[in-house]
Design a protein around this motif. Structure first.
Motif, PDB file in Angstrom:
ATOM      1  N   ARG A 175      -9.668 -20.633   6.335  1.00  0.00           N
ATOM      2  CA  ARG A 175      -9.425 -19.429   5.543  1.00  0.00           C
ATOM      3  C   ARG A 175      -7.956 -19.071   5.360  1.00  0.00           C
ATOM      4  O   ARG A 175      -7.640 -17.999   4.839  1.00  0.00           O
ATOM      5  CB  ARG A 175     -10.155 -18.219   6.142  1.00  0.00           C
ATOM      6  CG  ARG A 175     -11.640 -18.465   6.341  1.00  0.00           C
ATOM      7  CD  ARG A 175     -12.280 -17.312   7.053  1.00  0.00           C
ATOM      8  NE  ARG A 175     -12.605 -16.254   6.117  1.00  0.00           N
ATOM      9  CZ  ARG A 175     -13.774 -16.160   5.503  1.00  0.00           C
ATOM     10  NH1 ARG A 175     -14.716 -17.030   5.723  1.00  0.00           N
ATOM     11  NH2 ARG A 175     -14.009 -15.190   4.657  1.00  0.00           N
TER      12      ARG A 175
ATOM     13  N   ASP B 213     -12.981 -20.238  -4.642  1.00  0.00           N
ATOM     14  CA  ASP B 213     -14.082 -19.673  -3.854  1.00  0.00           C
ATOM     15  C   ASP B 213     -14.155 -18.160  -4.010  1.00  0.00           C
ATOM     16  O   ASP B 213     -14.771 -17.481  -3.236  1.00  0.00           O
ATOM     17  CB  ASP B 213     -13.927 -20.054  -2.373  1.00  0.00           C
ATOM     18  CG  ASP B 213     -12.640 -19.491  -1.777  1.00  0.00           C
ATOM     19  OD1 ASP B 213     -11.882 -18.833  -2.520  1.00  0.00           O
ATOM     20  OD2 ASP B 213     -12.387 -19.714  -0.591  1.00  0.00           O
ATOM     21  N   SER B 214     -13.468 -17.670  -5.026  1.00  0.00           N
ATOM     22  CA  SER B 214     -13.381 -16.234  -5.338  1.00  0.00           C
ATOM     23  C   SER B 214     -12.699 -15.438  -4.223  1.00  0.00           C
ATOM     24  O   SER B 214     -12.722 -14.225  -4.239  1.00  0.00           O
ATOM     25  CB  SER B 214     -14.735 -15.633  -5.710  1.00  0.00           C
ATOM     26  OG  SER B 214     -15.448 -15.196  -4.599  1.00  0.00           O
ATOM     27  N   THR B 215     -12.085 -16.098  -3.290  1.00  0.00           N
ATOM     28  CA  THR B 215     -11.297 -15.393  -2.281  1.00  0.00           C
ATOM     29  C   THR B 215      -9.876 -15.969  -2.179  1.00  0.00           C
ATOM     30  O   THR B 215      -8.910 -15.220  -2.131  1.00  0.00           O
ATOM     31  CB  THR B 215     -11.966 -15.498  -0.888  1.00  0.00           C
ATOM     32  OG1 THR B 215     -13.315 -15.064  -1.002  1.00  0.00           O
ATOM     33  CG2 THR B 215     -11.254 -14.624   0.117  1.00  0.00           C
TER      34      THR B 215
ATOM     35  N   MET C 104       2.786  -7.902  -6.924  1.00  0.00           N
ATOM     36  CA  MET C 104       1.447  -7.584  -6.404  1.00  0.00           C
ATOM     37  C   MET C 104       1.221  -8.250  -5.052  1.00  0.00           C
ATOM     38  O   MET C 104       1.621  -9.367  -4.811  1.00  0.00           O
ATOM     39  CB  MET C 104       0.351  -7.985  -7.396  1.00  0.00           C
ATOM     40  CG  MET C 104       0.270  -9.484  -7.676  1.00  0.00           C
ATOM     41  SD  MET C 104      -1.341  -9.947  -8.316  1.00  0.00           S
ATOM     42  CE  MET C 104      -1.250  -9.419  -9.999  1.00  0.00           C
ATOM     43  N   GLU C 105       0.593  -7.457  -4.179  1.00  0.00           N
ATOM     44  CA  GLU C 105       0.407  -7.918  -2.823  1.00  0.00           C
ATOM     45  C   GLU C 105      -0.672  -8.993  -2.729  1.00  0.00           C
ATOM     46  O   GLU C 105      -0.544  -9.940  -1.967  1.00  0.00           O
ATOM     47  CB  GLU C 105      -0.039  -6.714  -2.003  1.00  0.00           C
ATOM     48  CG  GLU C 105       0.556  -6.607  -0.656  1.00  0.00           C
ATOM     49  CD  GLU C 105       0.075  -5.319  -0.004  1.00  0.00           C
ATOM     50  OE1 GLU C 105       0.501  -4.227  -0.444  1.00  0.00           O
ATOM     51  OE2 GLU C 105      -0.741  -5.401   0.921  1.00  0.00           O
ATOM     52  N   GLU C 106      -1.739  -8.807  -3.488  1.00  0.00           N
ATOM     53  CA  GLU C 106      -2.930  -9.627  -3.218  1.00  0.00           C
ATOM     54  C   GLU C 106      -2.926 -10.962  -3.945  1.00  0.00           C
ATOM     55  O   GLU C 106      -3.753 -11.816  -3.674  1.00  0.00           O
ATOM     56  CB  GLU C 106      -4.198  -8.843  -3.547  1.00  0.00           C
ATOM     57  CG  GLU C 106      -4.513  -8.706  -5.033  1.00  0.00           C
ATOM     58  CD  GLU C 106      -3.893  -7.459  -5.641  1.00  0.00           C
ATOM     59  OE1 GLU C 106      -2.791  -7.061  -5.187  1.00  0.00           O
ATOM     60  OE2 GLU C 106      -4.474  -6.894  -6.575  1.00  0.00           O
TER      61      GLU C 106
ATOM     62  N   ARG D 232      -5.970 -15.415  -8.153  1.00  0.00           N
ATOM     63  CA  ARG D 232      -6.894 -16.478  -7.756  1.00  0.00           C
ATOM     64  C   ARG D 232      -7.631 -16.982  -8.979  1.00  0.00           C
ATOM     65  O   ARG D 232      -7.535 -16.419 -10.070  1.00  0.00           O
ATOM     66  CB  ARG D 232      -7.874 -15.946  -6.705  1.00  0.00           C
ATOM     67  CG  ARG D 232      -8.731 -14.817  -7.213  1.00  0.00           C
ATOM     68  CD  ARG D 232      -9.597 -14.240  -6.106  1.00  0.00           C
ATOM     69  NE  ARG D 232     -10.497 -13.247  -6.663  1.00  0.00           N
ATOM     70  CZ  ARG D 232     -10.640 -12.004  -6.206  1.00  0.00           C
ATOM     71  NH1 ARG D 232      -9.967 -11.609  -5.168  1.00  0.00           N
ATOM     72  NH2 ARG D 232     -11.466 -11.172  -6.792  1.00  0.00           N
TER      73      ARG D 232
ATOM     74  N   TYR E  16       7.585  -3.261   9.546  1.00  0.00           N
ATOM     75  CA  TYR E  16       6.380  -4.043   9.291  1.00  0.00           C
ATOM     76  C   TYR E  16       5.587  -4.196  10.586  1.00  0.00           C
ATOM     77  O   TYR E  16       6.142  -4.547  11.632  1.00  0.00           O
ATOM     78  CB  TYR E  16       6.724  -5.430   8.739  1.00  0.00           C
ATOM     79  CG  TYR E  16       5.485  -6.259   8.491  1.00  0.00           C
ATOM     80  CD1 TYR E  16       4.716  -6.031   7.361  1.00  0.00           C
ATOM     81  CD2 TYR E  16       5.064  -7.207   9.402  1.00  0.00           C
ATOM     82  CE1 TYR E  16       3.557  -6.756   7.134  1.00  0.00           C
ATOM     83  CE2 TYR E  16       3.907  -7.932   9.195  1.00  0.00           C
ATOM     84  CZ  TYR E  16       3.160  -7.702   8.056  1.00  0.00           C
ATOM     85  OH  TYR E  16       2.003  -8.411   7.846  1.00  0.00           O
ATOM     86  N   GLY E  17       4.314  -3.899  10.510  1.00  0.00           N
ATOM     87  CA  GLY E  17       3.478  -4.079  11.692  1.00  0.00           C
ATOM     88  C   GLY E  17       3.301  -2.810  12.504  1.00  0.00           C
ATOM     89  O   GLY E  17       2.450  -2.734  13.362  1.00  0.00           O
ATOM     90  N   THR E  18       4.110  -1.777  12.211  1.00  0.00           N
ATOM     91  CA  THR E  18       3.954  -0.543  12.967  1.00  0.00           C
ATOM     92  C   THR E  18       2.971   0.396  12.295  1.00  0.00           C
ATOM     93  O   THR E  18       2.499   1.341  12.906  1.00  0.00           O
ATOM     94  CB  THR E  18       5.283   0.220  13.079  1.00  0.00           C
ATOM     95  OG1 THR E  18       5.663   0.620  11.745  1.00  0.00           O
ATOM     96  CG2 THR E  18       6.374  -0.652  13.665  1.00  0.00           C
ATOM     97  N   GLY E  19       2.698   0.127  11.035  1.00  0.00           N
ATOM     98  CA  GLY E  19       1.829   1.034  10.292  1.00  0.00           C
ATOM     99  C   GLY E  19       2.611   2.091   9.542  1.00  0.00           C
ATOM    100  O   GLY E  19       2.071   2.780   8.691  1.00  0.00           O
ATOM    101  N   ILE E  20       3.882   2.220   9.891  1.00  0.00           N
ATOM    102  CA  ILE E  20       4.697   3.214   9.186  1.00  0.00           C
ATOM    103  C   ILE E  20       5.493   2.487   8.116  1.00  0.00           C
ATOM    104  O   ILE E  20       6.088   1.442   8.381  1.00  0.00           O
ATOM    105  CB  ILE E  20       5.648   3.919  10.160  1.00  0.00           C
ATOM    106  CG1 ILE E  20       4.849   4.413  11.367  1.00  0.00           C
ATOM    107  CG2 ILE E  20       6.361   5.058   9.473  1.00  0.00           C
ATOM    108  CD1 ILE E  20       5.717   4.801  12.529  1.00  0.00           C
ATOM    109  N   ARG E  21       5.478   3.057   6.927  1.00  0.00           N
ATOM    110  CA  ARG E  21       6.144   2.362   5.828  1.00  0.00           C
ATOM    111  C   ARG E  21       7.654   2.438   5.939  1.00  0.00           C
ATOM    112  O   ARG E  21       8.203   3.347   6.532  1.00  0.00           O
ATOM    113  CB  ARG E  21       5.729   2.994   4.497  1.00  0.00           C
ATOM    114  CG  ARG E  21       4.343   2.587   4.064  1.00  0.00           C
ATOM    115  CD  ARG E  21       4.064   3.131   2.694  1.00  0.00           C
ATOM    116  NE  ARG E  21       4.345   4.557   2.659  1.00  0.00           N
ATOM    117  CZ  ARG E  21       4.499   5.245   1.558  1.00  0.00           C
ATOM    118  NH1 ARG E  21       4.435   4.646   0.392  1.00  0.00           N
ATOM    119  NH2 ARG E  21       4.718   6.530   1.594  1.00  0.00           N
TER     120      ARG E  21
END
Lengths: 552, 483
Positions: free
Chosen positions: A81, A152-154, A194-196, A199, A539-544
């Motif tokens: 994956r 695979d649509s992902t 774009m983040e995503e 595909r 990054y990774g702390t959840g705070i932008r």
């Protein structure tokens, strides 16, 4: 910190597996989470750090020398994956600016090397992308010659650096999207914001990948495509490789390094490293069979490997050494003879590989952010590929006339056919073409002087060296120059030199190393990315990340 | 069958979102609808499609009377788009936007993260229906068959709910994602569902009950967190879905309980007191308790994996950005921002399991998993009461969180169900005691014989205490269409 070693061996890879099946090889990325080069991060989801890339560079290099039978290389993931999540963000967040920059430069050089493998060595790289392929992961794929994405649509390809991390896809990402894959610039704008990622069919429509394949047929199609490419290859069949034996490297207490043919004397207090290249003490191999039998002991291959390793070592582990002095000692005629043997047999795979490798090593020198100076002393052998170093360097100094108490042969520079097209720079020109950009005919005139050992006056006349000095001035001039150089701001030096070195046309390569890298390195210094409240730190702390909204 | 061309949404689709006046979304849903019906028709065996099933249909969001029961053919089930009533002046309950008015539209900067969460949630709903598609053929009673179909149609409705959000709020990307939800398929090689647990098959009814107890409970925890969302339409959707989800877990808990009950009763009647006398117990046509425990181990650990990595950036982002809260966020007594707070997570120090203090924001997955573990323990206690009542010495247990994990710090390590790290050899040997073997599967399959007579139950499962909708014991919950 212990020095970073660039020499690795397949037996000890932690992150890659290579499987050879006749003329097809599979390079499988399976990063060991706990195998990070430094403390403080885990290499999750096939993310990479410099250590992972050092292994990849070794894979690429050995593929060429040890496995010339390979015509197609499939790059794939050994994990479910995920193809590759790109450079490890926590590593980037924790790394010093200098480490980030060195890391990016080395990864860029590695990308370029496997990208060029098709043209240079008849080894075509296919990226077989299954799972998410983001950031540096897509940059790996972009540097391949063909990208196959599962439908695979992902699974998607993505460059999420800008929205996610406030930095750029700086390992060729932005440049290859537009310059190599020729994605329309507005679509590239959408894609890179774009983040995503993209595909399925749209990835093909936008030219981000070459083909999509139904998931159930993916492995079959990849294998079939590799077989097709191998069948269409013009490369000779059944070549046998040579072994890249361990480098004979010794590092002394003071940092000085010695190999068989290369010595690096380091004077840390002066910020100076002197690299001495020794000429051959053997005759060139008499035939291609003899060349094959010499293998890694061939003079020019050995010299290139040692020089390459020395440069990488200095770049990463001797960061306060601001000036590299290149000198050589040996018989220029012997260097010419060794190069001539390769040039005359350039259609033989190993001769070709050694010449191509010299092209890469010289580019690595071009790309080294230190003041480079060549010193052409009596008894030196700046001929053919070694002469290229004179024009890689920012300046060159040459001894003129006899020096008292010095009975070495007078300093000369010898041009060969190799100097007129074998060792192209990143801008697509020879170093001589770049040097004489305003006077192309000068290059033609020089070509007529091939094979002549030009003494200082002659070399000065035709502009091959910067300064010539006789016995009276030599020592002082050189000392003053080196002292002055060492006193300048290293940032200003790097910037000035990088700008002056690459005259002439832009290519994808120069745009990656110039435009993209420069912007990235600027962003790497800005608080919006690396400040305490910057996106990379947070990054990774959840705070932008908190951005200063002023446009600069 | 439905008239696929002239779908009258306001009559066919109960909704409280004013679909008839929202032409844009109406058009989008009309385009999506035929694909959904195809999906459903391809999925459920034909004779069940034609059968009359006694189902509840959500018709309003009034807590007092939101559903009505009646016979319906499943393809004609009225999949509604229903949101819990809007709370006046609702505020974002956590993160950096704490106290700001809840968003009625998607904030541009959070569009991707929100969309991804909705797609992942949406992907699980049809996934479970796909996993359970063949169970109707082996239902141990009409009552259970009806419960299965009820769960199935409601998972279908939950898909509708997520698709509505995608269509209404996420533009063209949202429509593409909505279509892809029908393309991915559980266990498919071509395009599998996004989460691993939803690609495992549900081979028998005991698995189904374990799934609805353990895996749907993960769904409940996720919905509870999304119900806290600052994006109000998502919050309202999830709040209503939770009402339905409760029934699914009821089916799971009572299903496992009734299985245990049948086993204990049979053991008592036959005078067997040793629960490990497996062959003798199995000869009674019931499932021995150790095998039930193995099934529990499997489904519980698969469900723990659904919570993701213990330390998660995405979870931290989602919380801080006000997109996903914690379980019972409103009842928690802290600052709801967690900037400087810490939380203890399980971790490995070499081979030792330790508790490590980490920034609370990054530990939200772990926290939700902890809440889940507590929530899942309740039913296990009630199952043990049944065993206890029959005087049998056996206790069902939730295995240690380190056991049988595929995701997180414990993945790939050889922990036994008590949380001890054991050797590879001991692990291989232990596995046959800890997880269902193929032989166990064969045995359970041998019990999976359909019962179609009203009021009659397969040997391995006890009748329910009360019927659905208070119907009598011999009520015909499914009028089977026998073609």
């Amino acid at each position: 910190m212990s020095p970073i070693n660039f020499e690795v061996f397949p037996e000890s890879y932690r992150h890659w597996r290579v499987e050879y099946e006749g003329d097809i090889a599979r390079v499988i990325m399976d990063v060991d989470e706990d195998g990070g080069l430094m403390e403080g991060y885990q290499l999750k989801l096939n993310s990479y750090d410099l250590g992972v890339d050092i292994e990849l560079a070794d894979v690429v290099q050995r593929m060429r020398f040890e496995h010339p039978e390979v015509k197609v290389v499939i790059m794939q993931s050994g994990k479910d994956r995920v193809f590759c999540a790109g450079a490890n963000i926590r590593m980037l967040g924790g790394a010093t600016h200098a480490h980030k920059v060195n890391f990016c430069k080395f990864t860029n050089e590695t990308r370029n090397t496997f990208e060029a493998a098709e043209e240079d060595s008849g080894q075509k790289w296919i990226a077989a992308v299954k799972g998410s392929c983001a950031g540096g992961g897509y940059e790996l794929a972009l540097a391949c010659n063909h990208i196959i994405l599962t439908n695979d649509s992902t699974s998607s390809v993505a460059l999420p650096e800008v929205p996610l991390l406030a930095v750029l896809p700086g390992t060729g990402g932005l440049t290859r999207v537009t310059d190599k894959r020729k994605v329309r610039r507005d679509l590239a704008d959408v894609f890179c914001a774009m983040e995503e990622g993209v595909r399925g069919q749209r990835a093909v429509d936008w030219q981000l990948v070459d083909e999509i394949v139904p998931n159930s047929k993916f492995d079959d199609v990849v294998t079939a495509r590799a077989a097709e490419f191998a069948a269409a290859s013009l490369k000779a069949n059944g070549l046998t490789g040579i072994k890249l034996t361990p480098l004979p490297r010794k590092i002394a207490e003071d940092g000085s390094i010695s190999y068989d043919l290369v010595e690096v004397a380091i004077e840390r207090d002066k910020g100076l490293a002197t690299i001495t290249l020794n000429g051959p003490d053997t005759a060139p191999p008499a035939s291609t069979d003899a060349l094959q039998a010499e293998g890694a002991d061939n003079y020019l291959l050995k010299l290139a490997r040692e020089l390459d390793d020395a440069i990488l070592h200095l770049r990463t582990n001797e960061r306060e050494v601001g000036v590299l002095v290149f000198r050589s000692q040996g018989d220029p005629a012997a260097v010419v003879a060794h190069e001539a043997m390769l040039l005359d047999n350039a259609d033989f795979w190993l001769a070709n590989e050694i010449l191509q490798y010299w092209k890469r090593v010289l580019k690595r020198v071009d790309m080294t952010a230190r003041s480079l100076v060549a010193v052409v002393e009596h008894g030196s052998c700046f001929a053919g590929p070694l002469a290229e170093l004179l024009w890689s360097c920012d300046r060159s100094y040459m001894m003129q006339d006899e020096f008292e108490g010095d009975n070495r042969p007078l300093a000369t520079v010898t041009l060969t056919a190799g100097n007129f097209g074998r060792y192209l720079m990143g801008n697509g020109l020879t170093r001589l073409q770049t040097r004489f950009l305003g006077d192309p005919e000068a290059v033609d005139r020089l070509e007529a002087q091939k094979g002549e050992a030009l003494d200082a006056d002659a070399a000065d006349d035709v502009g091959l060296v910067t300064f010539i000095y006789d016995d009276i001035d030599w020592e002082d001039e050189l000392r003053i120059f080196l002292e002055e150089r060492a006193s300048f701001s290293p940032d200003a030096m790097t910037g000035m030199e990088a700008n002056l070195r690459f005259a002439g046309p832009e290519t994808m390569e120069t745009r990656i190393f110039g435009r993209l890298t420069a912007w990235q390195n600027w962003i790497f210094q800005r608080p919006n990315a690396v400040g305490e409240e910057g996106a990379l730190q947070r990054y990774g702390t959840g705070i932008r990340g908190k951005y200063n909204m002023e446009r600069v | 069958m439905l008239d696929l061309i002239n779908v009258s949404y306001d009559t066919q689709i109960p909704n409280n979102v004013g679909l008839s006046s929202d032409k844009r979304v109406l058009k989008a849903l009309e385009k999506w609808h035929p694909g959904y019906i195809n999906w459903w028709n391809d999925l459920i065996p034909q004779n069940f499609q034609e059968s009359m099933v006694y189902l509840r249909t959500a018709v309003s969001v009034d807590p007092k009377g939101w559903a009505k029961f009646d016979y319906v053919k499943m393809p004609e089930y009225r999949w509604g788009v229903l949101l819990a009533p809007q709370v006046e002046d609702r505020r974002i309950p956590m993160g950096e936007h704490l106290g700001e008015p809840a968003w009625q539209e998607v904030p541009g900067e959070y569009r991707n993260l929100l969309k991804r969460l909705i797609v992942i949630q949406g992907d699980t709903e049809p996934g479970s229906v796909e996993q359970q598609r063949f169970l109707g053929l082996t239902a141990p009673s009409l009552y259970d068959m009806r419960n299965l179909f009820q769960v199935n149609v409601e998972e279908g409705r939950h898909l509708w709910a997520m698709v509505y959000l995608l269509q209404k709020y996420f533009g063209r990307d949202g429509r593409e994602e909505a279509n892809d939800l029908l393309i991915r398929s559980s266990g498919s090689e071509e395009a599998p569902r996004m989460l691993g647990a939803f690609n495992e098959e549900t081979p028998d009814w005991l698995s189904f009950f374990m799934f609805t107890y353990f895996t749907d409970r993960d769904g409940k925890m996720q919905l509870e967190s999304l119900a806290q969302s600052g994006f109000d339409p998502l919050s309202r959707t999830c709040r209503f879905m939770l009402t339905e989800e409760a029934h699914h877990m009821f089916v799971g808990e009572t299903g496992v309980g009734r299985t245990i009950q049948a086993t204990c009763e049979a053991m008592k009647t036959a005078g067997i007191s040793d629960p490990y006398d497996i062959n003798k117990v199995r000869d009674l046509g019931v499932i021995d308790l150790p095998t039930i425990q193995k099934k529990l181990n499997l489904h519980y650990t698969l469900s723990l994996d659904l919570f993701g990595q213990e330390i998660s950036t995405n979870a931290a982002n989602a919380f801080n950005q006000g997109i996903k809260g914690r379980y019972m966020e409103m009842r928690l007594k802290d600052d709801h921002r967690l900037i400087n707070d810490t939380y203890n997570v399980l971790d490995l120090d070499g081979d030792k399991i330790i508790e490590k203090e980490v920034p609370a924001l990054t530990a939200l997955n772990m926290r939700l998993r902890d809440d889940y573990v507590k929530d899942a323990a309740g039913g296990v206690g009630r199952w043990n009461k049944i065993i206890d009542k029959h005087g049998i010495e056996y206790e069902m247990k939730l295995p240690h969180q380190a056991f049988n994990r595929k995701i997180g710090v414990f993945s790939g390590k050889n922990f036994d169900p008590d949380g001890n790290l054991v050797s590879g050899a001991a692990y291989d040997q232990g596995l046959t005691e800890w997880l269902p073997t193929h032989a166990d599967g064969d045995f359970i399959q041998s019990l999976m014989k359909p019962i179609h007579e009203p009021g009659v139950y397969a040997s391995w499962i006890a009748p329910p205490k009360v019927g659905i909708d208070n119907k009598p014991g011999d009520f015909e919950y499914v009028k089977l269409h026998m073609a």
